[in-house]
Design a protein around this motif. Sequence first.
Motif, PDB file in Angstrom:
ATOM      1  N   TYR A 168      64.398  39.709  92.235  1.00  0.00           N
ATOM      2  CA  TYR A 168      64.634  38.462  91.514  1.00  0.00           C
ATOM      3  C   TYR A 168      66.117  38.619  90.910  1.00  0.00           C
ATOM      4  CZ  TYR A 168      59.804  38.028  91.374  1.00  0.00           C
ATOM      5  OH  TYR A 168      58.286  37.847  91.620  1.00  0.00           O
ATOM      6  N   LEU A 194      62.697  36.859  96.228  1.00  0.00           N
ATOM      7  CA  LEU A 194      61.966  37.143  97.348  1.00  0.00           C
ATOM      8  C   LEU A 194      61.097  38.209  97.235  1.00  0.00           C
ATOM      9  CD1 LEU A 194      63.501  37.881 100.964  1.00  0.00           C
ATOM     10  CD2 LEU A 194      61.891  39.356 100.043  1.00  0.00           C
ATOM     11  N   LYS A 195      59.839  37.848  97.214  1.00  0.00           N
ATOM     12  CA  LYS A 195      58.776  38.818  96.775  1.00  0.00           C
ATOM     13  C   LYS A 195      57.746  39.050  97.905  1.00  0.00           C
ATOM     14  CE  LYS A 195      55.752  35.359  94.418  1.00  0.00           C
ATOM     15  NZ  LYS A 195      54.918  35.167  93.139  1.00  0.00           N
ATOM     16  N   ILE A 196      57.205  40.134  98.070  1.00  0.00           N
ATOM     17  CA  ILE A 196      55.919  40.585  98.913  1.00  0.00           C
ATOM     18  C   ILE A 196      54.477  40.688  98.185  1.00  0.00           C
ATOM     19  CG2 ILE A 196      57.768  41.827 100.411  1.00  0.00           C
ATOM     20  CD1 ILE A 196      56.393  44.523  99.236  1.00  0.00           C
ATOM     21  N   SER A 197      54.522  40.476  96.868  1.00  0.00           N
ATOM     22  CA  SER A 197      53.408  40.447  96.268  1.00  0.00           C
ATOM     23  C   SER A 197      53.078  38.907  95.855  1.00  0.00           C
ATOM     24  CB  SER A 197      53.380  41.015  94.863  1.00  0.00           C
ATOM     25  OG  SER A 197      54.454  40.462  94.014  1.00  0.00           O
ATOM     26  N   TYR A 250      62.285  46.222  93.748  1.00  0.00           N
ATOM     27  CA  TYR A 250      61.485  47.141  94.386  1.00  0.00           C
ATOM     28  C   TYR A 250      62.216  47.738  95.451  1.00  0.00           C
ATOM     29  CZ  TYR A 250      57.519  45.852  91.509  1.00  0.00           C
ATOM     30  OH  TYR A 250      56.807  45.744  90.466  1.00  0.00           O
ATOM     31  N   SER A 257      52.719  45.840  99.482  1.00  0.00           N
ATOM     32  CA  SER A 257      52.336  44.580  99.085  1.00  0.00           C
ATOM     33  C   SER A 257      50.828  44.375  98.400  1.00  0.00           C
ATOM     34  CB  SER A 257      52.361  43.397 100.273  1.00  0.00           C
ATOM     35  OG  SER A 257      51.386  43.715 101.160  1.00  0.00           O
ATOM     36  N   TYR A 300      62.851  45.955  98.853  1.00  0.00           N
ATOM     37  CA  TYR A 300      61.847  45.243  99.326  1.00  0.00           C
ATOM     38  C   TYR A 300      61.750  43.929  98.718  1.00  0.00           C
ATOM     39  CZ  TYR A 300      59.566  49.344 101.386  1.00  0.00           C
ATOM     40  OH  TYR A 300      59.494  50.509 102.319  1.00  0.00           O
ATOM     41  N   GLU A 301      61.914  43.858  97.429  1.00  0.00           N
ATOM     42  CA  GLU A 301      61.610  42.577  96.738  1.00  0.00           C
ATOM     43  C   GLU A 301      62.627  42.220  95.508  1.00  0.00           C
ATOM     44  OE1 GLU A 301      57.586  41.656  95.363  1.00  0.00           O
ATOM     45  OE2 GLU A 301      58.028  41.424  93.340  1.00  0.00           O
ATOM     46  N   VAL A 340      55.540  37.059 102.604  1.00  0.00           N
ATOM     47  CA  VAL A 340      56.864  37.156 101.897  1.00  0.00           C
ATOM     48  C   VAL A 340      57.035  35.954 101.362  1.00  0.00           C
ATOM     49  CG1 VAL A 340      59.231  37.750 102.207  1.00  0.00           C
ATOM     50  CG2 VAL A 340      57.488  39.216 103.159  1.00  0.00           C
TER      51      VAL A 340
END
Length: 274
Positions: A198, A270-273, A186, A66, A195-196, A257
Motif C-alpha cells: 500500500y 496491490l494485495k493478495i488477501s 509483506y 494469501s 508480495y503486497e 490478486v
Amino acid sequence: MKRSILSLALFMLTVLVVLLSLWGPEALARYTDRGILDQIQTREEETGQEGYRYQLSSHEKLYILSQCLNAQSLPETEQSLHSRERDEAYRELTGTYAFVVNHNGPSGKEITDEEIYETVNREIALLKESGILPEEIKEIQAAAYEATLYSAIDVPEPRNNVAVWKVSLTGSLQNANKENRLIDAYVDADDGKIYEFYVRAQLKWEEIDPDGLVEQWSNYMGLSEPEAYETDNPLLETTPYYKKYVFAGSGDERTIVTVGFYEGINELFLKISR
C-alpha cells in the motif's frame, strides 16, 4: 618314515587351524578396534530426513500466504485510520491456515531485522524501474517503520510454510504526512520480493494501468500470466476503483490478486488477501 612325517604335518596343520579359529577372530577384532576406538569418525550417509525442507514454487508460496492472510484478516475499512490497527488480528490460529508471529526470529537463512530495511529499499527501486510503483515513492527509514517476522503455515502440511516480514509505517507517525510513502508491505523473508503493498502517491485511478501493473508484478515475482477475475459481487472492496486477477495457486487452487486505489487518500495498493 615319510608316512610319519606326513601324519605329523597334518596333525600340526589341524592344530594350527583350530588355534586360528579360536584366537583369530578375537585378535582381528582387537586390531580393528584400535583403528576406531577413542577416535571421532565421520562419514556421509543418506537419511530419511534428506529433502524434508520442501521447496515451494512462487505460485505455491503466493497461494499459502494469501490463504493465511484471509484466515486472519478482520473486515477492512481501508479509508479510515482504524484500517491500519490490525495488531489484534495477528494471533495464533487453528484451522487449515495460520499466520503467526515468528518469535524465534530469523533462522540464519532468512533476511534479518538489520537487513530488512535495506532489502525493502532495494525492492522499491526495482518496482519503480518496472513501473509498478511511482517514482516519487520515498525510501523507508528504520526509525519510521516497524518490521515483524511472521510464518504463514499450511496447518495440515506444516512443512509448507512461508516466512514473511510485515513492514509498516510506525503507529507514532499515523498523523504524519504520508504522501509518497510506503504504508504497508509483506516481504518474502528469503529473497525480499514484495508480495503486497500500500503506497500513498499523487495519482488518480485514470492514470493507473492495472493490467500493465499486474503484468510487471507477475514478472517480478516469477509468476505465470494472470487472467482477469470476473465477478458481479459489488461488496468485494470498499472502493469502486479496483481490478482483480487470478493466478494459478497450489494444485487446482487459485490466488486472487487485486490492484486498487483509494480516492481521497490517494492510496495505490496491490494485495493478495481479500
